[in-house]
Design an enzyme around this catalytic site. Sequence first.
Site, short mmCIF file in Angstrom:
data_model
loop_
_atom_site.label_atom_id
_atom_site.label_comp_id
_atom_site.label_asym_id
_atom_site.label_seq_id
_atom_site.Cartn_x
_atom_site.Cartn_y
_atom_site.Cartn_z
CG HIS A 215 7.37 -2.28 4.23
ND1 HIS A 215 6.24 -3.04 4.31
CD2 HIS A 215 8.39 -3.15 4.03
CE1 HIS A 215 6.56 -4.32 4.15
NE2 HIS A 215 7.86 -4.42 3.99
CG HIS B 62 -1.74 -2.53 0.41
ND1 HIS B 62 -1.34 -3.36 -0.61
CD2 HIS B 62 -1.14 -2.96 1.54
CE1 HIS B 62 -0.52 -4.27 -0.10
NE2 HIS B 62 -0.37 -4.05 1.19
CG ASP C 54 0.85 -1.21 9.17
OD1 ASP C 54 1.18 -2.20 9.83
OD2 ASP C 54 1.39 -0.89 8.11
C1 LIG Z 1 1.09 2.26 0.93
C2 LIG Z 1 1.31 3.35 -0.12
C3 LIG Z 1 2.80 3.72 -0.14
C4 LIG Z 1 0.88 2.82 -1.49
O1 LIG Z 1 1.22 3.76 -2.37
P1 LIG Z 1 1.19 3.69 -3.96
O2 LIG Z 1 0.55 2.46 -4.47
O3 LIG Z 1 2.56 4.00 -4.41
O4 LIG Z 1 0.20 4.84 -4.25
P2 LIG Z 1 0.53 6.37 -4.14
O5 LIG Z 1 1.32 6.69 -2.92
O6 LIG Z 1 1.11 6.79 -5.45
O7 LIG Z 1 -0.93 6.95 -3.97
C5 LIG Z 1 -1.85 7.19 -5.03
C6 LIG Z 1 -2.66 8.45 -4.67
O8 LIG Z 1 -3.37 8.22 -3.45
C7 LIG Z 1 -2.92 9.13 -2.44
N1 LIG Z 1 -2.75 8.37 -1.21
C8 LIG Z 1 -2.41 7.06 -1.09
N2 LIG Z 1 -2.32 6.71 0.20
C9 LIG Z 1 -2.64 7.83 0.90
C10 LIG Z 1 -2.72 8.10 2.27
N3 LIG Z 1 -2.47 7.15 3.16
N4 LIG Z 1 -3.05 9.35 2.67
C11 LIG Z 1 -3.32 10.32 1.76
N5 LIG Z 1 -3.25 10.12 0.43
C12 LIG Z 1 -2.91 8.89 0.02
C13 LIG Z 1 -1.57 9.63 -2.92
O9 LIG Z 1 -1.25 10.90 -2.37
C14 LIG Z 1 -1.76 9.65 -4.40
O10 LIG Z 1 -2.51 10.80 -4.72
P3 LIG Z 1 -2.20 11.65 -6.04
O11 LIG Z 1 -2.45 10.68 -7.18
O12 LIG Z 1 -3.13 12.78 -5.95
O13 LIG Z 1 -0.75 12.02 -5.94
C15 LIG Z 1 0.49 4.62 0.21
O14 LIG Z 1 -0.88 4.31 0.19
C16 LIG Z 1 0.88 5.22 1.54
O15 LIG Z 1 1.86 5.98 1.63
N6 LIG Z 1 0.12 4.90 2.65
C17 LIG Z 1 0.46 5.39 3.95
C18 LIG Z 1 1.55 4.51 4.57
C19 LIG Z 1 1.07 3.15 5.00
O16 LIG Z 1 0.04 3.03 5.65
N7 LIG Z 1 1.85 2.12 4.66
C20 LIG Z 1 1.57 0.75 5.03
C21 LIG Z 1 1.30 -0.08 3.82
S1 LIG Z 1 0.78 -1.71 4.27
#
Ligand SMILES: CC(C)(COP(=O)(O)OP(=O)(O)OC[C@H]1O[C@@H](n2cnc3c(N)ncnc32)[C@H](O)[C@@H]1OP(=O)(O)O)[C@@H](O)C(=O)NCCC(=O)NCCS
Length: 396
Positions: A228, A267, A318
Site C-alpha cells: 500500500h 494496482h 508511488d
Molecule cells: C498493488 C498490488 C498489490 C495489486 O495486486 P493484486 O491486484 O492483488 O494483483 P497481484 O499481486 O495478484 O498481481 C497479479 C499478477 O501480476 C504480477 N504483478 C503485479 N504487480 C507486480 C509488480 N509490481 N511487479 C511484478 N509483478 C507484478 C503478480 O506477480 C501476479 O502475477 P502472477 O499472476 O503470475 O502471480 C500489486 O500490483 C503490487 O504488489 N504492486 C507493487 C506494490 C505497489 O506498488 N503498491 C502500491 C499500490 S498503489
Amino acid sequence: MTDPDIKKGLAGVHADTTAISKVNPETNSLLYRGYPVQELAATQPFEAVAYLLWHGELPTADQLAELQAVERANRSLPDDIRAFIDAMPTSAHPMDEARTVVSLLGSFETAGIANVLDAAGTPAENLDRSIRLFAILPAIVAYGQRRRRGQEIVEPREDLGYAANFLWMTFGEEPDEAVVDAFNRSMILYAEHSFNASTFTARVIASTLSDLYSSVVGAIGALKGPLHGGANEAVMHIFDEIGSADAVVAWLDDALAAKRKIMGFGHRVYKRGDSRVPTMKAALDTLVAHYDRPDVAELYETLESEFVSRKGIYPNLDYPSGPAYSLMGFDTLTFTPLFIAARITGWTAHIMEQQASNALIRPLAAYSGSNERHIEGYVPDAAEVEALERPEEAAG
Ligand SMILES: CC(C)(COP(=O)(O)OP(=O)(O)OC[C@H]1O[C@@H](n2cnc3c(N)ncnc32)[C@H](O)[C@@H]1OP(=O)(O)O)[C@@H](O)C(=O)NCCC(=O)NCCS
C-alpha cells in the site's frame, strides 16, 4: 476447492456506498465529490480539496479563509507532545513515530470522555478533530525528518499556505514556487482513493463506534505496508539499487528471474494505468527541470518502458511521487508519512461518512480448520448441554 462465495482480499466486492470519491478503471478516472482529480490538482490549494472532501462542495472564498485560519492556528507541536516525540528513538521508523503521535494526541484530545458510548463523538466534534489532525501532521512529519538529521525544529509560519509552510518546516528555507506547486499537487493526488486498504481499515474501526483517533491509528498501520503506502519508499530503494538508466535492463532481468515485485507498478483496481500518474509525472518533470536532474527522468522512463513492455503492468502514483519527493529533498523514510499527511483528509471524510450511516463491518469466514474434536475425558455441564441444544442463540 475454493468456495465461489469467498472473495479473497475482498477483490471485486462492493462493501458499501460512498459519496466521497469514484475510481473508474474503465475510463481511467478518479473523481473527488464529482471533480476530476487532475482538475483539482491544477487549480486548487490542498486546503480547498480537504474542505471539498469533508463537506462535499468546494469552499467559497470566506469558507476557505476560515479553514485556513483554523489550520494555521493549529500547526505548532505543543511542548508536551514534542517531549514525547523526543523520547522516541531517532531510529524508529517515521511511520511508527507518526502512528504513536496520533495515538498520543487522541489520548489528550479525548481525555475526559469516560463513557465508551460517547467515544464516536458528534459530527461537529469529529470535523474539528479532523481539521486539527490535518493541521498538525505536517509538523509531526517535518520535525521527524529534522530530528533524524540532528537538526533543530523549525516553527511554522502563519504567512505561508499549507504546502509552502510544510516545506518551510521541513527544510527551514522559503521554498520556490515550482516546488510548492509540485508538492501541493502531490498532496491532492494522495488525498483520497475510495475503499483502499487503509481507508477501509479506518471505516472498520469507525463502524464499531470507536473514536476517530483510533481509526486513524489503524489506518496508519495499514498504510505502512509496502503493498500500500510503503510502496513510494520502496520505489526509491529500487532507484538507488539500480543507480542509472544504463543498468536497468540487467537489473530487471535479475529482479524478474528472482520473481521480485517491482514496487510502484500494478494496482488492484486500475489495470490499464493509474489515473493519477500523468499529473504526478508532469510535476516530476517540472522538478527534474528545476533541479537540472535529467538522469532521474532517464532512469524513470527506462525502467517504466522496460517493465511495461515485458509485463504489461503500469506504474501507480508511488512511481512518480517517490523520485519527486527525493528531488524536493525529503529523505526516503519520510515519503510514506507524507502520504499520511495527505490521506488524513480522505480517511477522516470516510470515518464521518461511515458513522453518519453506520453498520458494523463484520464479514463471515468459511472455516477451513480441523473437524470438531473433543478434549479427552471432558464432560460438559448442564448449562453447556442446554446451550448446545439452542445453537443459534448460543452463537456469539
Ligand atoms: C498493488 C498490488 C498489490 C495489486 O495486486 P493484486 O491486484 O492483488 O494483483 P497481484 O499481486 O495478484 O498481481 C497479479 C499478477 O501480476 C504480477 N504483478 C503485479 N504487480 C507486480 C509488480 N509490481 N511487479 C511484478 N509483478 C507484478 C503478480 O506477480 C501476479 O502475477 P502472477 O499472476 O503470475 O502471480 C500489486 O500490483 C503490487 O504488489 N504492486 C507493487 C506494490 C505497489 O506498488 N503498491 C502500491 C499500490 S498503489
